[in-house]
Design an enzyme around this catalytic site. Structure first.
Site, mmCIF file in Angstrom:
data_model
loop_
_atom_site.group_PDB
_atom_site.id
_atom_site.type_symbol
_atom_site.label_atom_id
_atom_site.label_comp_id
_atom_site.label_asym_id
_atom_site.label_seq_id
_atom_site.Cartn_x
_atom_site.Cartn_y
_atom_site.Cartn_z
ATOM 1 N N GLY A 96 0.792 -1.232 0.000
ATOM 2 C CA GLY A 96 0.000 0.000 0.000
ATOM 3 C C GLY A 96 0.819 1.274 0.000
ATOM 4 O O GLY A 96 0.246 2.363 0.128
ATOM 5 N N HIS A 103 7.838 7.057 5.761
ATOM 6 C CA HIS A 103 6.927 7.717 6.697
ATOM 7 C C HIS A 103 6.274 6.682 7.597
ATOM 8 O O HIS A 103 5.948 5.576 7.170
ATOM 9 C CB HIS A 103 5.850 8.521 5.962
ATOM 10 C CG HIS A 103 5.108 7.745 4.920
ATOM 11 N ND1 HIS A 103 5.617 7.525 3.666
ATOM 12 C CD2 HIS A 103 3.901 7.133 4.951
ATOM 13 C CE1 HIS A 103 4.757 6.813 2.958
ATOM 14 N NE2 HIS A 103 3.703 6.548 3.723
HETATM 15 P P1 AMP Z 1 1.347 5.357 2.015
HETATM 16 O O1 AMP Z 1 0.152 4.871 1.217
HETATM 17 O O2 AMP Z 1 1.718 4.455 3.167
HETATM 18 O O3 AMP Z 1 2.527 5.644 1.093
HETATM 19 O O4 AMP Z 1 0.910 6.702 2.709
HETATM 20 C C1 AMP Z 1 0.909 7.924 2.075
HETATM 21 C C2 AMP Z 1 -0.038 8.799 2.830
HETATM 22 O O5 AMP Z 1 0.219 10.141 2.463
HETATM 23 C C3 AMP Z 1 -1.511 8.531 2.541
HETATM 24 O O6 AMP Z 1 -2.168 8.168 3.748
HETATM 25 C C4 AMP Z 1 -2.016 9.860 1.982
HETATM 26 O O7 AMP Z 1 -3.326 10.173 2.403
HETATM 27 C C5 AMP Z 1 -0.994 10.842 2.536
HETATM 28 N N1 AMP Z 1 -0.832 12.063 1.776
HETATM 29 C C6 AMP Z 1 -0.707 12.195 0.430
HETATM 30 N N2 AMP Z 1 -0.543 13.484 0.103
HETATM 31 C C7 AMP Z 1 -0.533 14.183 1.262
HETATM 32 C C8 AMP Z 1 -0.402 15.564 1.587
HETATM 33 N N3 AMP Z 1 -0.218 16.507 0.646
HETATM 34 N N4 AMP Z 1 -0.468 15.934 2.890
HETATM 35 C C9 AMP Z 1 -0.662 14.995 3.856
HETATM 36 N N5 AMP Z 1 -0.774 13.679 3.608
HETATM 37 C C10 AMP Z 1 -0.725 13.268 2.334
#
Ligand code: AMP
Ligand code: ZN
Length: 117
Positions: A96, A103
């Site tokens: 995912g 992060h």
């Molecule tokens: P992952 O899928 O583990 O790579 O998590 C990426 C996360 O980043 C997801 O939960 C998104 O909702 C979040 N995300 C994407 N763009 C942003 C943004 N501009 N600000 C805050 N969160 C974000």
């Protein structure tokens, strides 16, 4: 080079302030901000300021920085008054991962099922 900012990386842009985010905590090496698409009442992302593509690369190249990220997940949980919470590092597309800058998700404020999907 490992750790260097990447022009095409969304989270590097949040670190530099080019893209806005709701920042909840910042240290010399990390930033914590609210997820734009929250999956729980509290959903905060903790990132190293330096760019590593995922948690595995971060752990291998900079374990002290990985520890900083983990320590910050605790600080966020305390500030958000979470008694229980889940820390998630999605690593790889099959798990995912969609943003290629390491992060930690900090999720809490509701019941969390185990095992996750
Ligand atoms: P992952 O899928 O583990 O790579 O998590 C990426 C996360 O980043 C997801 O939960 C998104 O909702 C979040 N995300 C994407 N763009 C942003 C943004 N501009 N600000 C805050 N969160 C974000
Ligand atoms: Zn980055």
């Amino acid at each position: 080079m490992a750790g260097e900012p990447q022009d095409d990386c969304l989270f590097c842009k949040i670190v530099s302030g080019t893209i806005p985010a709701t920042i909840v905590r910042e240290t010399g090496t990390t930033v914590a901000f609210r997820d734009i698409n929250p999956q729980a009442p509290t959903h905060v992302l903790v990132i190293p300021k330096a760019h590593y593509q995922d948690a595995a690369a971060l752990a291998a190249a900079a374990p002290e920085l990985a520890a900083d990220v983990l320590r910050e997940t605790r600080e966020v949980a305390q500030e958000e008054k979470l008694e229980s919470y889940r820390t998630v590092f999605n690593t790889g597309a099959g798990a995912g991962q969609t943003v290629w800058h390491a992060h930690a998700h900090v999720l809490g404020g509701r019941g969390l099922h185990w095992p996750p999907g």
